[in-house]
Scaffold this motif. Structure first.
Motif, mmCIF file in Angstrom:
data_model
loop_
_atom_site.group_PDB
_atom_site.id
_atom_site.type_symbol
_atom_site.label_atom_id
_atom_site.label_comp_id
_atom_site.label_asym_id
_atom_site.label_seq_id
_atom_site.Cartn_x
_atom_site.Cartn_y
_atom_site.Cartn_z
ATOM 1 N N LEU A 98 0.840 -1.205 0.000
ATOM 2 C CA LEU A 98 0.000 0.000 0.000
ATOM 3 C C LEU A 98 0.877 1.259 0.000
ATOM 4 C CD1 LEU A 98 -2.821 -0.884 2.576
ATOM 5 C CD2 LEU A 98 -3.004 -0.704 0.072
ATOM 6 N N ILE A 99 1.897 1.258 0.843
ATOM 7 C CA ILE A 99 2.791 2.421 0.947
ATOM 8 C C ILE A 99 3.535 2.655 -0.372
ATOM 9 C CG2 ILE A 99 4.937 3.215 2.053
ATOM 10 C CD1 ILE A 99 3.893 1.823 4.631
ATOM 11 N N LEU A 100 4.029 1.578 -0.971
ATOM 12 C CA LEU A 100 4.781 1.704 -2.230
ATOM 13 C C LEU A 100 3.903 2.340 -3.304
ATOM 14 C CD1 LEU A 100 6.540 -1.805 -2.243
ATOM 15 C CD2 LEU A 100 7.640 0.404 -1.803
ATOM 16 N N LYS A 101 2.646 1.865 -3.380
ATOM 17 C CA LYS A 101 1.737 2.383 -4.410
ATOM 18 C C LYS A 101 1.405 3.851 -4.137
ATOM 19 C CE LYS A 101 -0.314 -1.993 -5.811
ATOM 20 N NZ LYS A 101 -1.373 -2.958 -5.473
ATOM 21 N N GLU A 102 1.084 4.169 -2.891
ATOM 22 C CA GLU A 102 0.742 5.548 -2.518
ATOM 23 C C GLU A 102 1.835 6.537 -2.881
ATOM 24 O OE1 GLU A 102 -1.787 4.627 1.526
ATOM 25 O OE2 GLU A 102 0.003 5.878 1.692
ATOM 26 N N ARG A 103 3.099 6.111 -2.661
ATOM 27 C CA ARG A 103 4.214 7.059 -2.815
ATOM 28 C C ARG A 103 4.955 6.889 -4.135
ATOM 29 N NH1 ARG A 103 7.015 6.240 2.947
ATOM 30 N NH2 ARG A 103 8.786 7.161 1.854
ATOM 31 N N GLY A 104 4.445 6.036 -5.019
ATOM 32 C CA GLY A 104 5.092 5.864 -6.321
ATOM 33 C C GLY A 104 6.499 5.298 -6.199
ATOM 34 N N LEU A 105 6.717 4.432 -5.217
ATOM 35 C CA LEU A 105 8.042 3.851 -5.011
ATOM 36 C C LEU A 105 8.180 2.525 -5.772
ATOM 37 C CD1 LEU A 105 8.431 4.582 -1.193
ATOM 38 C CD2 LEU A 105 9.738 5.634 -3.069
ATOM 39 N N ARG A 106 9.346 2.377 -6.420
ATOM 40 C CA ARG A 106 9.649 1.138 -7.154
ATOM 41 C C ARG A 106 10.808 0.468 -6.423
ATOM 42 N NH1 ARG A 106 9.713 5.314 -10.500
ATOM 43 N NH2 ARG A 106 11.981 5.151 -10.631
ATOM 44 N N PRO A 107 10.514 -0.606 -5.693
ATOM 45 C CA PRO A 107 11.536 -1.182 -4.809
ATOM 46 C C PRO A 107 12.512 -2.125 -5.495
ATOM 47 C CG PRO A 107 9.519 -2.423 -4.608
ATOM 48 C CD PRO A 107 9.223 -1.292 -5.578
ATOM 49 N N HIS A 108 13.773 -2.085 -5.011
ATOM 50 C CA HIS A 108 14.651 -3.233 -5.138
ATOM 51 C C HIS A 108 14.319 -4.109 -3.938
ATOM 52 C CE1 HIS A 108 18.249 -5.674 -5.681
ATOM 53 N NE2 HIS A 108 18.426 -5.569 -4.373
ATOM 54 N N LEU A 109 14.021 -5.385 -4.171
ATOM 55 C CA LEU A 109 13.517 -6.266 -3.106
ATOM 56 C C LEU A 109 14.627 -7.161 -2.564
ATOM 57 C CD1 LEU A 109 10.190 -7.341 -4.874
ATOM 58 C CD2 LEU A 109 10.405 -5.719 -2.964
ATOM 59 N N LEU A 110 14.946 -7.001 -1.291
ATOM 60 C CA LEU A 110 15.875 -7.912 -0.610
ATOM 61 C C LEU A 110 15.011 -8.765 0.317
ATOM 62 C CD1 LEU A 110 18.554 -9.067 0.199
ATOM 63 C CD2 LEU A 110 19.022 -7.043 1.562
ATOM 64 N N ILE A 111 14.430 -9.811 -0.261
ATOM 65 C CA ILE A 111 13.400 -10.584 0.444
ATOM 66 C C ILE A 111 13.589 -12.071 0.180
ATOM 67 C CG2 ILE A 111 11.720 -8.699 0.304
ATOM 68 C CD1 ILE A 111 10.407 -10.151 -2.030
ATOM 69 N N HIS A 112 12.867 -12.866 0.949
ATOM 70 C CA HIS A 112 12.861 -14.310 0.786
ATOM 71 C C HIS A 112 11.949 -14.668 -0.396
ATOM 72 C CE1 HIS A 112 12.259 -18.539 1.941
ATOM 73 N NE2 HIS A 112 13.330 -18.404 2.698
ATOM 74 N N ASP A 113 12.327 -15.708 -1.127
ATOM 75 C CA ASP A 113 11.481 -16.109 -2.260
ATOM 76 C C ASP A 113 10.052 -16.418 -1.814
ATOM 77 O OD1 ASP A 113 13.314 -15.745 -4.229
ATOM 78 O OD2 ASP A 113 14.047 -17.820 -4.213
ATOM 79 N N GLY A 114 9.904 -16.867 -0.565
ATOM 80 C CA GLY A 114 8.583 -17.259 -0.058
ATOM 81 C C GLY A 114 7.590 -16.125 0.002
ATOM 82 N N ILE A 115 8.062 -14.879 -0.082
ATOM 83 C CA ILE A 115 7.133 -13.749 0.047
ATOM 84 C C ILE A 115 7.061 -12.933 -1.244
ATOM 85 C CG2 ILE A 115 8.676 -11.932 0.890
ATOM 86 C CD1 ILE A 115 6.582 -11.425 3.104
#
Lengths: 270, 270
Positions: free
Chosen positions: B89-106
């Motif tokens: 929700l926050i990413l969409k609201e603020r027009g942010l395009r993330p580089h994701l440092l996350i687990h494949d499971g999510i």
């Protein structure tokens, strides 16, 4: 800012950072920074005393010096203050048996150290060995100790390799500090005791010494807190924003070691 | 300490942490904590409102709920406040395009998010994916931004798996904060806004709500700062020293969720 003649007057000894000042580390040992081989040679021909003060903790002191000599630098092991030998002294003095979270390249420095049944963790710039498994193992060792001791070889934030900026040991030390709720003991810049031992080995008082480094906080700020002067070179990890750092102001900013040596040979000793 | 009748009077809603309260995560999804399946069932049959408030960021909300249901827990996706959907929700609201440092499971939670040409980094509990390469990549993305934005899904220090204590996302967030000289925005406990959205979704005011968790700082301290009461369970990552934490004092310590539910059913609503 005062004239260079004023800023450099009375300097008798020069402490040199290595990575980012002499060379940029990287694949195959990295590359010399243009002009630095010749600048070091000129500096060593002068009346100024010279010593190297590094936080290098991926390579043994012998390997590092070998690489630099191969690039043409006039440097020998006895001239280098490095964190691994300093750490070994501390471990022996205090009867500490470390779990080592380190790069294979520096393992030989700890060959004489008892690592059985660890009662502390030593963290260095482990590079690729900063895996989740290795970090977790170090974390678990610390959490099992009644009085967890974490010794960090420097607390650098990052350094520059030929391929780009790389996370340094300080970032991973912060991770363990936070997870365990502890504070690491730093062996390396900017710990005052580390600068002081380098000064002692050089035989120069702090007010007669100048540090030359590419790290505004670890080199420049650390040296200044010990009563030394400090120049930042615009090579290595230098970034333009460093010249407007909110807390640290160098005694001068120079393009590279060559410019620093030009100025020192002209204005020091006056 | 006051009597339980006094400490629990007026509670109308219960926020439950998941890992360390319902189950211990680990290989194959982990194992339920003895008594917790039945305790949750009793709680849900009572007049108390119940909602789950987790920092789980290795598994998607759907996968997590599926695992828990398979263990016998009465839980559905709509009852769970989890950081990944909140982050989207926050990413969409603020027009942010993330580089994701996350687990494949999510990763599936971010399927609708534009990740081209990143202008921020999102870090979650990446587990084994916290390799040096991946950490360095996230660091480099941040260092290239004029205004580096780092969003951290929770800031947990560690959690307990069946195989032992494991470093959580907070440790790695600290590493990036230190290396980049920035402060992460936290989406998850103990961020006040995160507790408040969980309370809103439950439809209960903070003074009528109680948090039950195994993390003295993230669960108990965080909830109390939002005006809620909070119990710590002696399961999951609980350590005896938590009961003498220098800054946080729970409104009560209970052996497990089963004891917490016994007390709530006896003394809440009075």
């Amino acid at each position: 800012m005062a004239a260079w003649s004023e800023r450099l007057a009375g300097v008798r000894g020069v402490l040199l950072d290595i990575s980012g000042v002499l060379h940029d580390s990287g694949e195959g040992g990295g590359v010399p920074i243009p002009g630095s081989v010749e600048a070091l040679a000129r500096l060593k021909r002068s009346q100024l005393k010279v010593r190297f003060c590094t936080n290098e903790s991926q390579k043994s002191r012998g390997d590092l010096v070998g690489l630099l000599r191969h690039m043409g630098f006039d440097i020998s092991e006895g001239e280098v203050t490095a964190p691994a030998p300093a750490t070994c002294l501390i471990l022996k003095e205090r009867g500490l048996r470390p779990h080592l979270l380190i790069h294979d390249g520096i393992r030989s420095e700890f060959a004489q150290i008892d690592t059985s049944n660890p009662n502390c963790v030593v963290i260095a710039d482990a590079g690729e060995s900063f895996s989740y498994q290795n970090m977790n193992k170090a974390f678990q060792v610390l959490m099992e100790l009644d009085n967890p001791v974490l010794i960090s070889l420097g607390k650098g934030r990052y350094y520059k390799e030929t391929s780009g900026l790389m996370l340094d040991v300080g970032a991973y030390t912060k991770a363990l500090e936070y997870a365990c709720g502890i504070k690491a003991e730093v062996v390396g810049k900017p710990a005052p005791g580390y600068f002081q031992s380098a000064l002692q080995e050089m035989g120069v008082e702090s007010h007669e010494a100048i540090m030359i480094g590419d790290d505004i906080v670890g080199d420049v700020g650390g040296a200044q807190r010990c009563g030394m002067r400090a120049l930042q070179v615009r090579t290595g990890k230098f970034r333009p924003s460093d010249e407007h750092h909110p807390e640290v102001k160098a005694d001068g900013y120079v393009d590279n070691l060559a410019e620093a040596v030009d100025l020192l040979l002209k204005y020091a000793h006056q």
